[in-house]
Motif scaffolding. Structure first.
Motif, PDB file in Angstrom:
ATOM      1  N   TYR A   1     -14.368 -15.199   6.168  1.00 32.59           N
ATOM      2  CA  TYR A   1     -13.663 -16.418   6.587  1.00 32.59           C
ATOM      3  C   TYR A   1     -14.593 -17.204   7.511  1.00 32.59           C
TER       4      TYR A   1
ATOM      5  N   ASN B   1     -14.085 -17.525   1.978  1.00 37.64           N
ATOM      6  CA  ASN B   1     -13.088 -18.547   2.296  1.00 37.64           C
ATOM      7  C   ASN B   1     -13.650 -19.475   3.374  1.00 37.64           C
TER       8      ASN B   1
ATOM      9  N   ILE C   1     -12.402 -22.443   5.980  1.00 34.72           N
ATOM     10  CA  ILE C   1     -11.245 -23.131   6.557  1.00 34.72           C
ATOM     11  C   ILE C   1     -11.784 -24.101   7.599  1.00 34.72           C
TER      12      ILE C   1
ATOM     13  N   LEU D   1      -8.479 -25.699   3.395  1.00 33.03           N
ATOM     14  CA  LEU D   1      -8.874 -24.385   2.865  1.00 33.03           C
ATOM     15  C   LEU D   1      -9.597 -24.576   1.539  1.00 33.03           C
TER      16      LEU D   1
ATOM     17  N   GLU E   1      -2.339 -18.269   2.802  1.00 32.61           N
ATOM     18  CA  GLU E   1      -1.680 -19.565   3.017  1.00 32.61           C
ATOM     19  C   GLU E   1      -0.679 -19.494   4.159  1.00 32.61           C
TER      20      GLU E   1
ATOM     21  N   ILE F   1      -2.420 -19.138   7.533  1.00 29.80           N
ATOM     22  CA  ILE F   1      -2.960 -20.420   7.999  1.00 29.80           C
ATOM     23  C   ILE F   1      -1.850 -21.285   8.602  1.00 29.80           C
TER      24      ILE F   1
END
Length: 632
Positions: A503, A535, A537, A547, A588, A591
């Motif tokens: 991330y 990922n 973000i 995202l 999701e 987040i």
């Protein structure tokens, strides 16, 4: 009953009986001596010479006790053994009164006993020992006597054994429960020695004499992971108190205790708790046996020994924090100085401040506190100086239950400093003096490799040396730990580092620094994915976040909060994201929950004090979007 009758019953000569009762029996075997004396005592035979020879045996022993505590199994053990050997016990109890104790000693001196068992009230009682010694008969002292060879229950050995059981299972926060009697000193000594042997510091605050409901807070906050207890009834009390908070052994804590073998009415608890048995009855028998051995000149006084074996292991396990996956944070620790004004400073202008304050901060500290407030076990690796600010850092971390084993002090520099300008709109800008953060080296990360064990997510920021960040990510990858990287204060991120990142969470400015060759957020995030990031973000402040991963790209709106201070919003976002991913939420929903956590922070002043706790966060979300709290 005369001497010939005794000789006939014993199957020995009259002269043999005479030698034994007059203690001139050096050449006679132990077995013959015991057989003759048993018959002499059972039949209360008193030889004629006893009227003129004080050295003769009378078949009676004196037992001097000092409280009602002994009117139980230990005393019964003494009486039972004495009677088995043909001795008649004469018992006096002082009930803790020194004057009565002296009267009992002098009275017993007139009874012509063959020996005395004495449990003094305390050390000061020993001033009366001369009255017993003048009788010229064997004496066995019972209890914790510093200056004498005395027989005592093996509380020190028991405490050492119990504490060692927890230490071998990786417990480091062990409390010691003591009772209300004179065994406490010995039990604490054994507990201390075990800690010393395992290089752990003794803390007086972990000695527990009184239990109340507050003990559950120490368990819940992971300040205590295990207990050793000198009092079985207090162990039961702790067990029941913990149950009231839904805490169970060994899932939430471990509990080991000593107990007496005769406490049969508490069998249910004996089956549920891990204990070792210290037999008062056996101890009483051993004390009496020791005295009779001295009387018959068989052997010297030996300490009482009892095998230490747990009856079961039902209430002992690994520390709760070792069983649950946790989060590791590696990053900066600063003293934040907040400078408040109507607008941010700019070139060529003089800015008047409306206020100033100093608080513990730094992205490493902020994220660790954020995770802890959301109910997870978190470890922090970082570096502070040896100044007064460093003490504030440790206090802040301890207050929030952050594991600080990985936080070191540097002797060569001061704690890092951050200067944060905050304008009335809530916008801010930060200048950082790294200080001790620059001392956080790859070698120090390697030294603390144990802190990577049982970790699910590792939160890293680039306010520390980049080679330290790279070593951290390499070690995390080797141990299967997912990396959440915040590229703060860094112009470039190596391809090697990107490839290890699960991330990657930049803001717009940080994204532009890392990907200067691309002009849109879509192209920049696509580039990062091509380098191996799983990922991306991107936090967008008031506009929420974006995202991007191999499966999807999506914008998430910001939570509706009025901004007071935006400083640390990304720390609140990152710590909450990690906390809810660890709790099993899909990306999701994690987040969306994280945007609420960031919203709470910007609506408050400061960072660590503004980071939201789990109950407040989830109560708020339950009213706004309850479906977010349902795991898929």
């Amino acid at each position: 009953m005369n001497i010939r009758d005794i000789a006939k019953l014993a199957g020995v000569s009259v002269s043999t009986v005479s030698k034994i009762v007059n203690k001139k029996d050096a050449s006679i075997s132990k077995e013959t001596r015991e057989r003759v004396l048993k018959i002499v005592h059972e039949y209360n035979y008193t030889p004629y010479s006893s009227t003129i020879n004080n050295a003769t045996t009378t078949g009676s022993i004196g037992i001097l006790i000092n409280s009602l505590d002994y009117v139980d199994h230990a005393l019964n053990g003494m009486i039972d053994y004495a009677q088995q050997k043909g001795y008649s016990p004469i018992i006096f109890n002082s009930f803790g009164d020194h004057k009565q104790e002296l009267k009992n000693i002098t009275t017993l001196g007139t009874k012509q006993v063959d020996g005395i068992i004495w449990d003094p009230i305390n050390e000061s009682s020993l001033i009366n020992r001369n009255h017993i010694e003048s009788l010229d008969i064997p004496l066995v002292l019972v209890g914790q006597m510093e200056e004498d060879i005395a027989l005592s229950l093996p509380y020190e050995k028991a405490a050492y054994y119990l504490t060692k059981q927890l230490l071998e299972r990786k417990h480091k926060k062990i409390a010691c429960i003591i009772g209300d009697d004179n065994s406490n000193e010995a039990f604490i000594a054994g507990y201390k020695q075990a800690l010393f042997d395992y290089n752990l510091k003794f803390e007086n605050s972990l000695i527990v004499q009184t239990l109340d409901y507050g003990i559950n807070d120490f368990i819940i906050e992971k300040q205590i992971s295990g207990f050793v207890s000198a009092d079985f009834f207090k162990s039961i009390e702790l067990y029941n108190l913990a149950m009231q908070s839904g805490l169970k052994a060994p899932k939430d804590y471990s509990l080991l205790s000593i107990r007496d073998e005769t406490e049969v009415k508490y069998k249910n608890y004996q089956d549920a708790l891990s204990t070792i048995t210290i037999s008062n009855t056996s101890f009483g028998k051993y004390v009496c046996q020791s005295l009779i051995d001295l009387i018959t000149k068989d052997e010297a006084l030996q300490p009482f020994c009892e095998e230490m074996v747990l009856n079961n292991t039902k209430s002992i396990g690994l520390p709760a924090e070792n069983e649950r996956p946790k989060i590791l944070v590696v990053g900066s620790i600063n003293m934040d100085t907040y400078l408040y004004s109507s607008k941010l400073p700019h070139n060529g202008s003089t800015n008047l401040l409306s206020n100033l304050s100093k608080r513990p901060g730094g992205k490493g500290l902020n994220q660790a506190v954020g995770v802890a407030k959301l109910g997870h076990q978190v470890r922090l690796i970082g570096c502070v100086g040896s100044d007064s600010d460093s003490n504030n850092m440790f206090q802040e971390l301890k207050k929030n239950s952050v594991n600080t084993e990985g936080v070191s002090r540097s002797d060569d520099t001061e704690t890092g400093q951050a200067y944060i300008f905050v304008e009335s709109s809530g916008d801010s800008m930060i200048s950082i003096l790294p200080g001790a953060n620059a001392e956080l080296s790859p070698a120090y990360i390697e030294k603390n490799h144990d802190l990577f064990s049982n970790v699910k997510y590792c939160l890293v920021q680039t306010e520390i040396p980049i080679d330290t960040v790279e070593r951290t990510c390499s070690m995390a990858t080797e141990k299967g730990v997912e990396i959440i990287l915040k590229p703060s204060a860094s112009k470039t991120i190596s391809d090697m580092l990107l490839a290890k990142t699960s991330y990657f969470i930049p803001n717009e400015e940080e994204l532009a620094s890392v990907c200067p060759a691309f002009d849109t957020i879509e192209k920049k995030t696509e580039y990062l994915l091509s380098k191996g990031v799983k990922n991306v973000i991107v936090t967008l402040g008031k506009r929420g976040c974006y995202l991007r991963n191999a499966e999807q790209e999506k914008f998430f709106p910001a939570a509706d909060f009025s901004a007071v201070d935006s400083t640390g919003a990304s720390d609140a976002f990152v710590s909450s994201l990690a906390a809810y991913l660890l709790r099993g939420y899909c990306l999701e929903k994690a987040i969306q929950i994280a945007t609420y956590a960031a919203g709470f922070l910007v609506s408050r002043d400061g960072i660590t004090t503004a980071l939201v706790d789990r109950m407040t966060l989830e109560s708020f979300i339950a009213k706004k979007e309850p479906h977010l709290l349902l795991k898929d």
